[in-house]
Write a protein that holds these residues in place. Structure first.
Motif, mmCIF file in Angstrom:
data_model
loop_
_atom_site.group_PDB
_atom_site.id
_atom_site.type_symbol
_atom_site.label_atom_id
_atom_site.label_comp_id
_atom_site.label_asym_id
_atom_site.label_seq_id
_atom_site.Cartn_x
_atom_site.Cartn_y
_atom_site.Cartn_z
ATOM 1 N N ARG A 86 0.868 -1.189 0.000
ATOM 2 C CA ARG A 86 0.000 0.000 0.000
ATOM 3 C C ARG A 86 0.896 1.228 0.000
ATOM 4 N N TRP A 87 0.391 2.341 -0.483
ATOM 5 C CA TRP A 87 1.204 3.555 -0.524
ATOM 6 C C TRP A 87 0.301 4.773 -0.456
ATOM 7 N N HIS A 88 0.896 5.888 -0.086
ATOM 8 C CA HIS A 88 0.226 7.192 -0.180
ATOM 9 C C HIS A 88 1.303 8.266 -0.316
ATOM 10 N N SER A 89 0.868 9.422 -0.780
ATOM 11 C CA SER A 89 1.786 10.556 -0.874
ATOM 12 C C SER A 89 1.079 11.799 -0.360
ATOM 13 N N MET A 90 1.896 12.709 0.194
ATOM 14 C CA MET A 90 1.372 13.967 0.717
ATOM 15 C C MET A 90 2.347 15.076 0.358
ATOM 16 N N ALA A 91 1.813 16.235 0.059
ATOM 17 C CA ALA A 91 2.677 17.380 -0.246
ATOM 18 C C ALA A 91 3.437 17.808 1.004
ATOM 19 N N VAL A 92 4.682 18.180 0.815
ATOM 20 C CA VAL A 92 5.523 18.659 1.911
ATOM 21 C C VAL A 92 5.471 20.185 1.889
#
Length: 99
Positions: A86-92
């Motif tokens: 599973r994966w996710h991304s978020m803006a830094v």
């Protein structure tokens, strides 16, 4: 360009395979940690994990440019791993180094 925190969650046994695949594709530092996941979503669980009611997972974090996210997700999808990831991304919004 937008920096993204990209996190992959994989079976503990697949951690090194996923990390090695990412290292071949990017020079971004990888942060690895072991996790115990409690919950009711056992679709990715091994038999022993279903019995215990807890999943042993590894989390791999890295910060990359937004354009690299799909490439790295594809890299993990193509890696010779044995279990789902599973994966996710978020803006830094901010980051730095304190010396």
């Amino acid at each position: 360009m937008t920096d993204m925190l990209l996190t992959f969650y994989c079976a503990a046994i697949d951690r090194d395979v996923v990390a090695d695949a990412l290292r071949r594709q990017t020079s971004a530092p990888l942060h690895l940690r072991d996790e115990q996941v409690l919950g009711r979503d056992f679709g990715d669980a091994l038999t022993g994990e279903k019995v215990r009611g807890a999943l042993r997972r590894a989390a791999i974090d890295l910060i990359v440019e937004a354009e690299a996210v799909s490439i790295l997700v594809g890299t993990v999808a193509d890696a010779r791993r044995g279990h789902p990831v599973r994966w996710h991304s978020m803006a830094v919004s901010a980051r730095g180094r304190i010396a």
